[in-house]
Enzyme design. Structure first.
Site, PDB file in Angstrom:
ATOM      1  N   ASN A  14      24.318 -71.429  -5.691  1.00  0.00           N
ATOM      2  CA  ASN A  14      24.258 -70.382  -6.717  1.00  0.00           C
ATOM      3  C   ASN A  14      25.644 -69.892  -7.086  1.00  0.00           C
ATOM      4  OD1 ASN A  14      21.455 -70.230  -6.697  1.00  0.00           O
ATOM      5  ND2 ASN A  14      21.406 -68.546  -5.224  1.00  0.00           N
ATOM      6  N   ASP A  16      27.217 -66.287  -7.616  1.00  0.00           N
ATOM      7  CA  ASP A  16      26.915 -64.852  -7.458  1.00  0.00           C
ATOM      8  C   ASP A  16      27.690 -64.088  -8.529  1.00  0.00           C
ATOM      9  OD1 ASP A  16      25.396 -65.518  -5.294  1.00  0.00           O
ATOM     10  OD2 ASP A  16      26.811 -64.777  -3.780  1.00  0.00           O
ATOM     11  N   ASN A  46      26.672 -71.976   1.050  1.00  0.00           N
ATOM     12  CA  ASN A  46      27.434 -71.178   2.031  1.00  0.00           C
ATOM     13  C   ASN A  46      27.431 -71.851   3.405  1.00  0.00           C
ATOM     14  OD1 ASN A  46      27.976 -69.162   0.187  1.00  0.00           O
ATOM     15  ND2 ASN A  46      26.368 -67.777   0.917  1.00  0.00           N
ATOM     16  N   GLY A 211      22.654 -59.336  14.425  1.00  0.00           N
ATOM     17  CA  GLY A 211      23.833 -58.599  13.963  1.00  0.00           C
ATOM     18  C   GLY A 211      24.918 -58.553  15.018  1.00  0.00           C
ATOM     19  N   ASP A 235      33.051 -56.895   6.038  1.00  0.00           N
ATOM     20  CA  ASP A 235      31.945 -57.240   5.125  1.00  0.00           C
ATOM     21  C   ASP A 235      31.031 -58.228   5.862  1.00  0.00           C
ATOM     22  OD1 ASP A 235      30.290 -58.049   3.099  1.00  0.00           O
ATOM     23  OD2 ASP A 235      31.853 -58.907   1.831  1.00  0.00           O
ATOM     24  N   THR A 237      28.413 -59.732   4.718  1.00  0.00           N
ATOM     25  CA  THR A 237      27.771 -60.754   3.880  1.00  0.00           C
ATOM     26  C   THR A 237      28.172 -62.137   4.377  1.00  0.00           C
ATOM     27  OG1 THR A 237      28.364 -59.259   2.100  1.00  0.00           O
ATOM     28  CG2 THR A 237      27.297 -61.311   1.454  1.00  0.00           C
ATOM     29  N   ASP A 241      24.895 -67.030   7.331  1.00  0.00           N
ATOM     30  CA  ASP A 241      25.209 -68.389   6.852  1.00  0.00           C
ATOM     31  C   ASP A 241      26.282 -69.031   7.727  1.00  0.00           C
ATOM     32  OD1 ASP A 241      23.358 -68.246   4.829  1.00  0.00           O
ATOM     33  OD2 ASP A 241      24.779 -67.492   3.339  1.00  0.00           O
TER      34      ASP A 241
HETATM   35  P1  ATP Z   1      23.743 -61.574   6.568  1.00  0.00           P
HETATM   36  O1  ATP Z   1      22.469 -61.430   5.769  1.00  0.00           O
HETATM   37  O2  ATP Z   1      24.613 -60.336   6.606  1.00  0.00           O
HETATM   38  O3  ATP Z   1      24.512 -62.804   6.291  1.00  0.00           O
HETATM   39  P2  ATP Z   1      21.874 -61.978   8.692  1.00  0.00           P
HETATM   40  O4  ATP Z   1      21.018 -60.758   8.559  1.00  0.00           O
HETATM   41  O5  ATP Z   1      21.329 -63.273   8.228  1.00  0.00           O
HETATM   42  O6  ATP Z   1      23.301 -61.734   8.097  1.00  0.00           O
HETATM   43  P3  ATP Z   1      22.781 -61.182  11.325  1.00  0.00           P
HETATM   44  O7  ATP Z   1      21.847 -61.223  12.474  1.00  0.00           O
HETATM   45  O8  ATP Z   1      23.127 -59.841  10.764  1.00  0.00           O
HETATM   46  O9  ATP Z   1      22.245 -62.199  10.232  1.00  0.00           O
HETATM   47  O10 ATP Z   1      24.171 -61.871  11.742  1.00  0.00           O
HETATM   48  C1  ATP Z   1      24.266 -63.231  12.103  1.00  0.00           C
HETATM   49  C2  ATP Z   1      25.234 -63.380  13.263  1.00  0.00           C
HETATM   50  O11 ATP Z   1      26.521 -62.919  12.832  1.00  0.00           O
HETATM   51  C3  ATP Z   1      24.898 -62.550  14.492  1.00  0.00           C
HETATM   52  O12 ATP Z   1      24.032 -63.259  15.360  1.00  0.00           O
HETATM   53  C4  ATP Z   1      26.269 -62.316  15.097  1.00  0.00           C
HETATM   54  O13 ATP Z   1      26.647 -63.439  15.874  1.00  0.00           O
HETATM   55  C5  ATP Z   1      27.194 -62.253  13.876  1.00  0.00           C
HETATM   56  N1  ATP Z   1      27.442 -60.863  13.428  1.00  0.00           N
HETATM   57  C6  ATP Z   1      26.801 -60.197  12.441  1.00  0.00           C
HETATM   58  N2  ATP Z   1      27.276 -58.942  12.300  1.00  0.00           N
HETATM   59  C7  ATP Z   1      28.266 -58.813  13.213  1.00  0.00           C
HETATM   60  C8  ATP Z   1      29.158 -57.751  13.582  1.00  0.00           C
HETATM   61  N3  ATP Z   1      29.128 -56.572  12.976  1.00  0.00           N
HETATM   62  N4  ATP Z   1      30.048 -57.986  14.585  1.00  0.00           N
HETATM   63  C9  ATP Z   1      30.099 -59.188  15.217  1.00  0.00           C
HETATM   64  N5  ATP Z   1      29.282 -60.227  14.913  1.00  0.00           N
HETATM   65  C10 ATP Z   1      28.373 -60.046  13.929  1.00  0.00           C
END
Ligand code: ATP
Length: 292
Positions: A14, A16, A46, A211, A235, A237, A241
């Site tokens: 895509n 964005d 991504n 997260g 960030d 975002t 991925d």
């Molecule tokens: P997004 O939609 O923001 O791309 P998501 O919701 O698909 O993410 P998350 O579980 O938020 O997935 O994050 C994926 C991985 O990224 C987590 O398992 C972790 O390893 C890493 N991660 C995400 N946020 C953080 C953070 N604030 N600090 C350190 N690692 C992070």
């Protein structure tokens, strides 16, 4: 790694389109916004970029429109070192877009899948060689579900592992849930899928991202936590991925699941220290330095 392992991504590409505004227009109203920018995106693209930066040979099976966005996105993937011989410019189709309205704490997004809808089972069949030549296949849910089913079936025949990142959530047929090798929902998606699970054994293929806490997986029916890495966050975002692209590079090399998940946590942590989905995706050298 002796020889580069090959990751085949079958997924979305895509552009964005991000517009920042302090006021969101009401029905029939036009407002003056603040700024506009375009960024390459789509979960498929991504994750392909993440895997390529981490040293895998990546083949992208996807489709864009034969328009300015499509041409520029295909070039962008090539610059990242991704093999785009299975990424077609589809005539009379527009490139998939995500129009993102950023306003203080109120973000609104409209996705128009466009050419991503052309990634059908017959399109995949046409590009079957890309799948056959890969060590692992990485899928998300921004292409038609019947295509996901088809890819999973081919992969089973060929004995190639499949990672399905089930985002954005939609219910999946039992055949897909049974046949994929790894599912990588985030915490929210994992909750939604709990109701669809017919068999507890399926949990063994789940890796849930949580997260900043990191991720968890199931070993012999027990949930095992794989801790995240604390970093200064700019960030988030694209964290998911980056995680998926990194996980694919590791599993394609035959690395054990716990080590692979921990490496993916580190790569994803680095990705949140920079702006933009692809902006912060680290190279292999950067992750290795971080883990020293
Ligand atoms: P997004 O939609 O923001 O791309 P998501 O919701 O698909 O993410 P998350 O579980 O938020 O997935 O994050 C994926 C991985 O990224 C987590 O398992 C972790 O390893 C890493 N991660 C995400 N946020 C953080 C953070 N604030 N600090 C350190 N690692 C992070």
């Amino acid at each position: 790694m002796n020889e580069k392992s090959t990751v085949c991504v079958v997924g979305s590409i895509n552009m964005d389109l991000t517009v920042s505004t302090s006021v969101i227009p009401n029905q029939g109203e036009t407002v003056l916004g603040e700024s506009f920018a375009t960024y390459p995106g789509g979960k498929g693209a991504n994750q392909a970029v993440a895997a390529a930066r981490l040293g895998s040979h990546v083949k992208m099976v996807g489709a864009v429109g034969h328009d300015v966005f499509g041409i520029s996105l295909k070039e962008h993937l090539q610059k990242e070192g991704i093999d785009t011989s299975s990424t077609e410019l589809i005539p009379e189709q527009s490139t998939g877009t995500a129009t993102i309205i950023l306003s203080n704490n109120d973000n609104r997004i409209i996705v128009a899948p466009g050419a991503n809808r052309s990634v059908t089972p017959s399109y995949v069949e046409k590009h079957r060689a890309a799948i056959e030549e890969s060590d692992i296949i990485l899928l998300q849910m921004e292409i038609p579900i019947e295509t996901i089913s088809y890819v999973v079936t081919i992969a089973k025949e060929l004995n190639i592992s499949v990672i399905l990142n089930p985002a954005p959530y939609q219910p999946l047929p039992a055949a897909i849930l049974n046949q994929v090798d790894y599912m990588t929902p985030n915490a929210l998606e994992a909750e939604l899928f709990k109701n669809d699970l017919i068999d507890d054994d399926l949990l063994e293929k789940w890796i849930t991202t949580k997260g900043e806490q990191g991720s968890s997986l199931y070993v012999n029916g027990k949930e095992v936590h794989i801790p995240g890495y604390p970093v200064p966050v700019k960030d988030t975002t694209g964290a998911g991925d980056t995680f998926n692209g990194a996980l694919a590079t590791q599993l394609a090399q035959g690395i054990s699941i716990k080590k692979a998940v921990s490496f993916a946590n580190a790569a994803a942590a680095l990705s949140v220290t920079e702006k933009g989905a692809q902006g912060g995706m680290p190279t292999l050298g950067e992750v290795e330095n971080f883990l020293k």
